[in-house]
Design an enzyme around this catalytic site. Structure first.
Site, PDB file in Angstrom:
ATOM      1  CG  ASP A   5      -2.274   0.601   0.940  1.00  0.00           C
ATOM      2  OD1 ASP A   5      -2.321   1.828   0.801  1.00  0.00           O
ATOM      3  OD2 ASP A   5      -3.280  -0.136   0.862  1.00  0.00           O
TER       4      ASP A   5
ATOM      5  CG  HIS B  88      -5.264   3.904   1.327  1.00  0.00           C
ATOM      6  ND1 HIS B  88      -4.922   2.611   1.026  1.00  0.00           N
ATOM      7  CD2 HIS B  88      -6.571   4.040   0.953  1.00  0.00           C
ATOM      8  CE1 HIS B  88      -5.968   1.985   0.497  1.00  0.00           C
ATOM      9  NE2 HIS B  88      -6.985   2.841   0.433  1.00  0.00           N
TER      10      HIS B  88
ATOM     11  CG  ASN C 241     -13.804   2.235  -3.583  1.00  0.00           C
ATOM     12  OD1 ASN C 241     -14.280   1.206  -3.138  1.00  0.00           O
ATOM     13  ND2 ASN C 241     -12.712   2.812  -3.074  1.00  0.00           N
TER      14      ASN C 241
ATOM     15  CB  SER D 220      -9.346   0.510   0.442  1.00  0.00           C
ATOM     16  OG  SER D 220      -8.934   0.830  -0.857  1.00  0.00           O
TER      17      SER D 220
END
Length: 665
Positions: free
Chosen positions: A5, A39, A138, A210
Site C-alpha cells: 500500500d 491509506h 469503488n 479498500s
C-alpha cells in the site's frame, strides 16, 4: 501478513508491536517506508489493531504486518494523490513472498490488466502458497477492477479472492464494484463506517472496498494460524463455502459467494470424522431426530469425559464434545388425542367344540378436509400422513385364546396387562401376537411383537425393535394383581431411543425386565392402582458401551373414584403420581482420542468411564376429572405438573393443562 500500500505510520498507537522490522519501501532509491498518505495505516489497522484497551481491535489483532510501500505521487489522474506502477507491485509481491508472507492484501486497483511482469510475479507468489486479497474497486462497476479481476483468471485459480463492500445492513455499497465476471471468487465484507487508524485521542471513520478487503485478509490470517495444516487456497475455499448467502440464492453477479462469515468458517466444513483406536476414521454426524432413550436423561450431555477430536473435509482438527452425538430425548408434547372417525368391520365365526374365530379391521374414515396427525418421537414412530389402519384376528377355544394384531399410521397394540407395559411399549410395535390361558382366578399370557421405525427424511428401519413378555394375573373379589417379565431387543438405541443403524453411534441393546401391577377397588367405589418395574440393560456400540449392565426403574401410583358430591357435574376424579423410566445405576465406557496439547502432536487414546445415571429424577403429578354438562355432553380436564423433566436436575418445573369436550350422537 503483508500489506502492499502507501506504507504505514510506524508510530501509530494502535499498531505498536504488530509491525515487522522487514517492512520496506519497494520503490527503487526512495527508502521511505512511511509515506505521507495514511491509506496503508488505515488498511493495516483493520487487520492488526491490537487488543490493548485502546482504539479498535483488528480482525487478526495478534498478526504482524509486513508493510511494503509501493505508491508513487506522479499519477496520470490529477484527482489521485497516490498511484502504483505495475513494476513496483510486481517487486512488492516478490519481496513479500521472499520474506515469508502467506497473505498479501492489495487494497488498490485500476481499469486494466497490470502486464506480464506483474502476472509472472503473481503466478510465482501463488505457486509458493501465498494467497492474494484484492479490493473490488469503488467505481460502482459491474465487475471488479484489476488486479482483483485476476481472481477469475484460470492461471491463478484458487489463489486470489476479491472483496466488495457492504453497509451496516449487509447491503452492497453503492460505490462498490459488483462481483460480475469474478462472482465465484468474490466476497463482500463491511466497507462503510469502518473505524480504524486510532492514534492519540482520535480515530478515522472510512468507506471503501479498500477497508472491506482487509477484513477478509485478517480472516485468512486467523484460519492459517489456527489450522496450520491448511494451505492458503484451502483457507480461501473455506471462506467462500461458509459465506452467508446474500441477494439471489447461490452465486450471483452482485454479491458473488456472499458475506464473510468468520464464525462459520471456524466450524467444521463438510463431512467430519474422528480417529479410532483401530486406526480407522469414524464418520461423525448427528442425524435429524436422533436421540437417546429418555431414561438416560442428561447423562451424556456436556459430559467432560467425552471430549475428543474430529477432522473436517479440510483435515482441520477440532475439539468436540462427543456427547452431542447422543442427543437427549425430546420433551414430551402433551396433546389431546384427536378424535378421528373410523370404519370398522367385524366378523365372528363359531366352530366345533365352542371354538370361535373373531376378525376385526378398522381404518380412519375420510375427512372432508385432511387433518394432520400430531405425533412425537418420544411416543411413536414418525408416520407422516399415513392413515391409521389395524387388523386383529383372534381364535378362542375354551380357556385358551390366541390373537394376532397388525397396525400402521400410529395404531397401538391392544395388548395391555398393567404390568410391563412401560417396557413393552418402547418397542413401538406395529405387529404382535398374544396367547392367553384362563384358569379361573389365575390367567397366564405370552406375547411377542416387533416394530419398524420411521423418521422424516430417512429410510424405514425395519425390525428396529422387538419384545417378548410372559405374564400372570390373579383376581380375587376387588383385587387384581399382575406379574410380568420379558426381554426387549432394540437394534438402534436402548430404551426407546433412535440412532440410525448405519451410523457409528448406534447402540444395539437388550433389556431384561420384570414388573408388578395391581388394582383394588373398595366397597365405596374408590380405586387404587399402581405399577413398578425394573430393567437390566446390556449395550455395546462402536463408540460407546455399558460396563456390565445398567439398572432402570419406573413406577406409578394412583387413586380415583366418583365425585358426584363435589358439584360442577363432576363424574370422576383421579390423582396419579409417577416416575418415567430412569437409569438408576450403571457406567458408560468409551475409548476415544485425546485432545492434543499441540496441533501436530501424535494422536493418543484413553478409556473414559462415567455414570449412565441422569442428574435428576422426573416425577409427574396428574389430576384428571370428567364433568357432565346439562346438554348431555362431557368435559374432560387434565392438569400435569412435572419435576426434573427428562431427569434433568436443572429443568424448570413443567406443567400442562388440557381440556376436551365431546358428546355422543
Amino acid at each position: 501478513m503483508s500489506v502492499v500500500d502507501t506504507g504505514i505510520d510506524f508510530g501509530n498507537d494502535d499498531l505498536q508491536g504488530n509491525i515487522s522490522a522487514a517492512s520496506t519501501d519497494i520503490v527503487l532509491g526512495r527508502n521511505q517506508p512511511q509515506g505521507d498518505d495514511n491509506h496503508g495505516t488505515l488498511v493495516a489497522g483493520v487487520i492488526a489493531a491490537g487488543f490493548n484497551n485502546y482504539g479498535t481491535i483488528g480482525v487478526a489483532y495478534e498478526s504482524t504486518i509486513l508493510s511494503i510501500r509501493a505508491d508513487i505521487s506522479e499519477c496520470s489522474d490529477p484527482d489521485d494523490t497516490s498511484c502504483f506502477r505495475s513494476s513496483d507491485l510486481a517487486n512488492a509481491l516478490r519481496y513479500a513472498t521472499a520474506n515469508g508472507a502467506r497473505v498479501i492484501n492489495l487494497s488498490l486497483g485500476g481499469e486494466g490488466p497490470l502486464g506480464a511482469d506483474f502476472e509472472n510475479a503473481l503466478f510465482q507468489a501463488i505457486s509458493a502458497g501465498v494467497v492474494i486479497v484484492a479490493a473490488a474497486g469503488n467505481e460502482g462497476g459491474n465487475s471488479p477492477e484489476w488486479p482483483g479481476r485476476y481472481a477469475s483468471d484460470p492461471r491463478f485459480a484458487g489463489g486470489i479472492i476479491v472483496v466488495g463492500s457492504t453497509d451496516s445492513a449487509n447491503v452492497i455499497s453503492s460505490f462498490s464494484n459488483r462481483a460480475g465476471v469474478s462472482a465465484s471468487r468474490y466476497l463482500v465484507a463491511p466497507g462503510e463506517g469502518v473505524i480504524t487508524g486510532c492514534d492519540g485521542d482520535s480515530c478515522w471513520r472510512v468507506n471503501g472496498t479498500s477497508f472491506a478487503a482487509p477484513h477478509v485478509a485478517g480472516a485468512l490470517a486467523l484460519l492459517l494460524d489456527a489450522f496450520p495444516n491448511l494451505s492458503g487456497r484451502d483457507a480461501i475455499e473455506i471462506l467462500l463455502q461458509t459465506a452467508a448467502d446474500l441477494g439471489p440464492s447461490g452465486i450471483d453477479v452482485t454479491y458473488g459467494r456472499g458475506l464473510l462469515d468468520l464464525a462459520r468458517a471456524f466450524q467444521p466444513v463438510g463431512s467430519t470424522s474422528t480417529p479410532s483406536a483401530s486406526g480407522e476414521r469414524v464418520q461423525i454426524g448427528v442425524e435429524p431426530g436422533a436421540h437417546m432413550g429418555g431414561a438416560f436423561g442428561d447423562a451424556l450431555v456436556a459430559q467432560p469425559g467425552l471430549a475428543t477430536i474430529i477432522y473436517d473435509s479440510y483435515e482441520r482438527l477440532f475439539r468436540m464434545d462427543m456427547g452431542a452425538a447422543w442427543p437427549t430425548a425430546p420433551r414430551r408434547t402433551f396433546q389431546i388425542p384427536m378424535q378421528v372417525s373410523s370404519q370398522t368391520t367385524r366378523m365372528n365365526l363359531t366352530g366345533p367344540g365352542g371354538m370361535t374365530v373373531n376378525f376385526a379391521a378398522s381404518a380412519d374414515a375420510a375427512e372432508p378436509e385432511p387433518i394432520g396427525r400430531r405425533l412425537e418421537l418420544s411416543e411413536g414412530p414418525w408416520m407422516g400422513h399415513e392413515a391409521r389402519q389395524e387388523i386383529l384376528l383372534g381364535v378362542t377355544a375354551g380357556p385358551l385364546s390366541l390373537n394376532s394384531w397388525s397396525g400402521v399410521g400410529g395404531a397401538r397394540a391392544p395388548f395391555r396387562t398393567g404390568a410391563g407395559d412401560g417396557f413393552a411399549a418402547l418397542a413401538q410395535a406395529d405387529r404382535a401376537v398374544r396367547g392367553d390361558l384362563s384358569l379361573g382366578r389365575v390367567s397366564l399370557s405370552a406375547e411377542t411383537g416387533a416394530g419398524d421405525r420411521r423418521l422424516a427424511f430417512r429410510p424405514v428401519e425395519e425390525d428396529a425393535s422387538s419384545y417378548a413378555r410372559v405374564g400372570a394375573s390373579f383376581t380375587h373379589q376387588q383385587l387384581r394383581l399382575n406379574l410380568a417379565g420379558g426381554v426387549l431387543d432394540e437394534r438402534l438405541a436402548p430404551l426407546g431411543g433412535f440412532l440410525p443403524a448405519d451410523s457409528a453411534f448406534a447402540l444395539p441393546s437388550e433389556t431384561r425386565f420384570a414388573s408388578v401391577g395391581w388394582a383394588w377397588q373398595t366397597a365405596e367405589g374408590l380405586q387404587f392402582w399402581g405399577e413398578a418395574g425394573i430393567g437390566r440393560t446390556a449395550m455395546e456400540g462402536l463408540m460407546l458401551e455399558l460396563d456390565g449392565e445398567a439398572t432402570s426403574s419406573t413406577w406409578r401410583l394412583g387413586t380415583g373414584g366418583t365425585c358426584f358430591g363435589l358439584g360442577f357435574g363432576c363424574r370422576s376424579l383421579s390423582l396419579e403420581l409417577s416416575q418415567p423410566l430412569r437409569i438408576e445405576s450403571g457406567s458408560f465406557s468409551a475409548l476415544l482420542a485425546d485432545v492434543p496439547a499441540e496441533y501436530f502432536d501424535p494422536v493418543t487414546f484413553s478409556r473414559r468411564t462415567f455414570s449412565a445415571s441422569p442428574s435428576g429424577r422426573q416425577i409427574d403429578l396428574a389430576l384428571r376429572s370428567v364433568h357432565g354438562l346439562p346438554d348431555g355432553s362431557a368435559l374432560n380436564l387434565e392438569a400435569v405438573a412435572i419435576r426434573n423433566e427428562i431427569h434433568r436436575r436443572d429443568a424448570p418445573l413443567g406443567y400442562a393443562f388440557m381440556a376436551r369436550w365431546g358428546r355422543n350422537f
